[in-house]
Motif scaffolding. Structure first.
Motif, PDB file in Angstrom:
ATOM      1  N   ILE A 186       8.677   2.326   2.168  1.00 33.93           N
ATOM      2  CA  ILE A 186       7.323   2.719   2.554  1.00 33.93           C
ATOM      3  C   ILE A 186       6.827   1.864   3.721  1.00 33.93           C
ATOM      4  N   SER A 187       7.022   0.556   3.614  1.00 36.85           N
ATOM      5  CA  SER A 187       6.556  -0.318   4.695  1.00 36.85           C
ATOM      6  C   SER A 187       7.329  -0.051   5.981  1.00 36.85           C
ATOM      7  N   GLY A 188       8.591   0.354   5.871  1.00 36.27           N
ATOM      8  CA  GLY A 188       9.381   0.695   7.049  1.00 36.27           C
ATOM      9  C   GLY A 188       8.833   1.915   7.777  1.00 36.27           C
ATOM     10  N   VAL A 189       8.437   2.924   7.011  1.00 34.98           N
ATOM     11  CA  VAL A 189       7.832   4.126   7.609  1.00 34.98           C
ATOM     12  C   VAL A 189       6.570   3.735   8.368  1.00 34.98           C
ATOM     13  N   LEU A 190       5.737   2.913   7.735  1.00 27.88           N
ATOM     14  CA  LEU A 190       4.470   2.524   8.364  1.00 27.88           C
ATOM     15  C   LEU A 190       4.696   1.569   9.528  1.00 27.88           C
ATOM     16  N   ALA A 191       5.654   0.689   9.417  1.00 26.48           N
ATOM     17  CA  ALA A 191       5.954  -0.234  10.526  1.00 26.48           C
ATOM     18  C   ALA A 191       6.438   0.531  11.752  1.00 26.48           C
ATOM     19  N   LYS A 192       7.263   1.529  11.519  1.00 31.75           N
ATOM     20  CA  LYS A 192       7.769   2.346  12.630  1.00 31.75           C
ATOM     21  C   LYS A 192       6.610   3.024  13.369  1.00 31.75           C
ATOM     22  N   ALA A 193       5.549   3.343  12.623  1.00 33.26           N
ATOM     23  CA  ALA A 193       4.359   3.960  13.216  1.00 33.26           C
ATOM     24  C   ALA A 193       3.356   2.903  13.705  1.00 33.26           C
ATOM     25  N   LYS A 194       3.761   1.630  13.637  1.00 30.18           N
ATOM     26  CA  LYS A 194       2.913   0.510  14.065  1.00 30.18           C
ATOM     27  C   LYS A 194       1.611   0.431  13.267  1.00 30.18           C
ATOM     28  N   ILE A 195       1.728   0.662  11.951  1.00 30.88           N
ATOM     29  CA  ILE A 195       0.606   0.537  11.029  1.00 30.88           C
ATOM     30  C   ILE A 195       0.841  -0.713  10.187  1.00 30.88           C
ATOM     31  N   SER A 196      -0.051  -1.687  10.307  1.00 31.59           N
ATOM     32  CA  SER A 196       0.057  -2.929   9.543  1.00 31.59           C
ATOM     33  C   SER A 196      -0.301  -2.673   8.085  1.00 31.59           C
ATOM     34  N   ILE A 197       0.331  -3.431   7.201  1.00 33.33           N
ATOM     35  CA  ILE A 197       0.063  -3.292   5.776  1.00 33.33           C
ATOM     36  C   ILE A 197      -0.236  -4.646   5.143  1.00 33.33           C
ATOM     37  N   PHE A 198      -0.836  -4.584   3.970  1.00 33.87           N
ATOM     38  CA  PHE A 198      -0.985  -5.718   3.068  1.00 33.87           C
ATOM     39  C   PHE A 198      -0.467  -5.203   1.737  1.00 33.87           C
ATOM     40  N   ALA A 199       0.611  -5.768   1.233  1.00 35.15           N
ATOM     41  CA  ALA A 199       1.275  -5.251   0.034  1.00 35.15           C
ATOM     42  C   ALA A 199       0.959  -6.113  -1.183  1.00 35.15           C
ATOM     43  N   ILE A 200       0.786  -5.445  -2.314  1.00 40.75           N
ATOM     44  CA  ILE A 200       0.538  -6.113  -3.587  1.00 40.75           C
ATOM     45  C   ILE A 200       1.428  -5.450  -4.625  1.00 40.75           C
ATOM     46  N   SER A 201       2.074  -6.255  -5.448  1.00 42.66           N
ATOM     47  CA  SER A 201       2.890  -5.711  -6.528  1.00 42.66           C
ATOM     48  C   SER A 201       2.343  -6.179  -7.865  1.00 42.66           C
ATOM     49  N   THR A 202       2.413  -5.279  -8.850  1.00 41.48           N
ATOM     50  CA  THR A 202       2.060  -5.621 -10.220  1.00 41.48           C
ATOM     51  C   THR A 202       3.301  -5.382 -11.083  1.00 41.48           C
ATOM     52  N   PHE A 203       3.175  -5.570 -12.376  1.00 41.32           N
ATOM     53  CA  PHE A 203       4.306  -5.357 -13.275  1.00 41.32           C
ATOM     54  C   PHE A 203       4.809  -3.922 -13.184  1.00 41.32           C
ATOM     55  N   ASP A 204       3.881  -2.969 -13.100  1.00 39.42           N
ATOM     56  CA  ASP A 204       4.258  -1.555 -13.155  1.00 39.42           C
ATOM     57  C   ASP A 204       4.439  -0.865 -11.817  1.00 39.42           C
ATOM     58  N   ARG A 209      -3.447   8.545   9.773  1.00 44.43           N
ATOM     59  CA  ARG A 209      -2.138   8.431  10.423  1.00 44.43           C
ATOM     60  C   ARG A 209      -1.074   8.003   9.410  1.00 44.43           C
ATOM     61  N   ALA A 210      -1.442   7.095   8.500  1.00 38.52           N
ATOM     62  CA  ALA A 210      -0.500   6.667   7.460  1.00 38.52           C
ATOM     63  C   ALA A 210      -0.111   7.844   6.570  1.00 38.52           C
ATOM     64  N   ILE A 211      -1.095   8.650   6.188  1.00 44.58           N
ATOM     65  CA  ILE A 211      -0.810   9.830   5.360  1.00 44.58           C
ATOM     66  C   ILE A 211       0.146  10.761   6.095  1.00 44.58           C
ATOM     67  N   GLU A 212      -0.130  11.026   7.361  1.00 40.55           N
ATOM     68  CA  GLU A 212       0.741  11.910   8.146  1.00 40.55           C
ATOM     69  C   GLU A 212       2.169  11.375   8.209  1.00 40.55           C
ATOM     70  N   GLU A 213       2.314  10.093   8.510  1.00 37.75           N
ATOM     71  CA  GLU A 213       3.650   9.495   8.624  1.00 37.75           C
ATOM     72  C   GLU A 213       4.388   9.541   7.294  1.00 37.75           C
ATOM     73  N   LEU A 214       3.691   9.205   6.218  1.00 37.18           N
ATOM     74  CA  LEU A 214       4.333   9.219   4.905  1.00 37.18           C
ATOM     75  C   LEU A 214       4.742  10.640   4.514  1.00 37.18           C
ATOM     76  N   GLN A 215       3.861  11.608   4.739  1.00 34.12           N
ATOM     77  CA  GLN A 215       4.203  12.993   4.409  1.00 34.12           C
ATOM     78  C   GLN A 215       5.381  13.496   5.242  1.00 34.12           C
ATOM     79  N   GLN A 216       5.444  13.104   6.512  1.00 39.80           N
ATOM     80  CA  GLN A 216       6.572  13.501   7.352  1.00 39.80           C
ATOM     81  C   GLN A 216       7.886  12.897   6.852  1.00 39.80           C
ATOM     82  N   ASN A 217       7.784  11.847   6.045  1.00 45.43           N
ATOM     83  CA  ASN A 217       8.971  11.196   5.486  1.00 45.43           C
ATOM     84  C   ASN A 217       9.126  11.512   4.007  1.00 45.43           C
ATOM     85  N   GLN A 218       8.636  12.680   3.596  1.00 45.06           N
ATOM     86  CA  GLN A 218       8.850  13.237   2.259  1.00 45.06           C
ATOM     87  C   GLN A 218       8.102  12.540   1.130  1.00 45.06           C
TER      88      GLN A 218
END
Length: 127
Positions: free
Chosen positions: A82-100, A113-122
Motif C-alpha cells: 500500500i505504501s509503495g502505491v502511494l509513494a509512487k504517486a508521491k503521496i506521503s503517509i503516516f502508518a500505524i499498526s495494531t494487533f489486528d 488522489r490516494a483513493i484513485e491510485e489505490l483503486q487503480q491498483n486493485q
C-alpha cells in the motif's frame, strides 16, 4: 495474496508530539479512536482533530484509511504494498499498526488522489 479493502474513516486526525513525561490527557482515553506511542525521547498521540490537546508540536489535516482485518501475523507485505502505491504517486503517509490491522494516514488534500491510485491498483475503498 489478493488486494485488501480499505475504509476511509470519518474523522480528521491530528498527530501530536509531547515530552515523554507528559501525562496523557483524559479526553484522549474518552475518544472512540486514538493511538499512543512513547519512547525515551517523545510521546506521540494520534487522535481525532476535534480533540484540542496542548501539545509541543502538532500536524493537523490527516485522513485515515483502515485496512479491513483482522490481518494475521503470517500475512506479509500489506503495508509495504500500500505504501509503495502511494509513494509512487508521491503521496506521503503516516502508518500505524495494531494487533489486528494497519492504518495509513494521508494528508486530507491527498485523499482523493490516494483513493484513485489505490483503486487503480486493485484495492477496494469504502468511504
Amino acid at each position: 495474496m489478493g488486494h485488501q479493502t480499505l475504509e476511509l474513516l470519518r474523522h480528521g486526525f491530528t498527530i501530536h508530539s509531547f515530552s515523554p513525561n507528559t501525562p496523557i490527557p483524559k479526553l484522549v482515553y474518552d475518544s472512540d479512536i486514538f493511538f499512543i506511542a512513547k519512547t525515551r525521547e517523545e510521546l506521540s498521540i494520534v487522535c481525532p482533530s476535534s480533540l484540542k490537546l496542548d501539545s509541543e508540536e502538532c500536524e493537523t489535516g490527516w485522513a485515515a484509511f483502515e485496512v479491513i482485518g483482522p490481518l494475521g501475523f503470517s500475512m506479509t507485505g500489506i503495508l509495504s504494498n500500500i505504501s509503495g502505491v502511494l509513494a509512487k504517486a508521491k503521496i506521503s503517509i503516516f502508518a500505524i499498526s495494531t494487533f489486528d490491522t494497519d492504518y495509513i494516514l494521508v494528508k486530507q488534500e491527498d485523499v482523493n488522489r490516494a483513493i484513485e491510485e489505490l483503486q487503480q491498483n486493485q484495492y477496494k475503498i469504502i468511504s
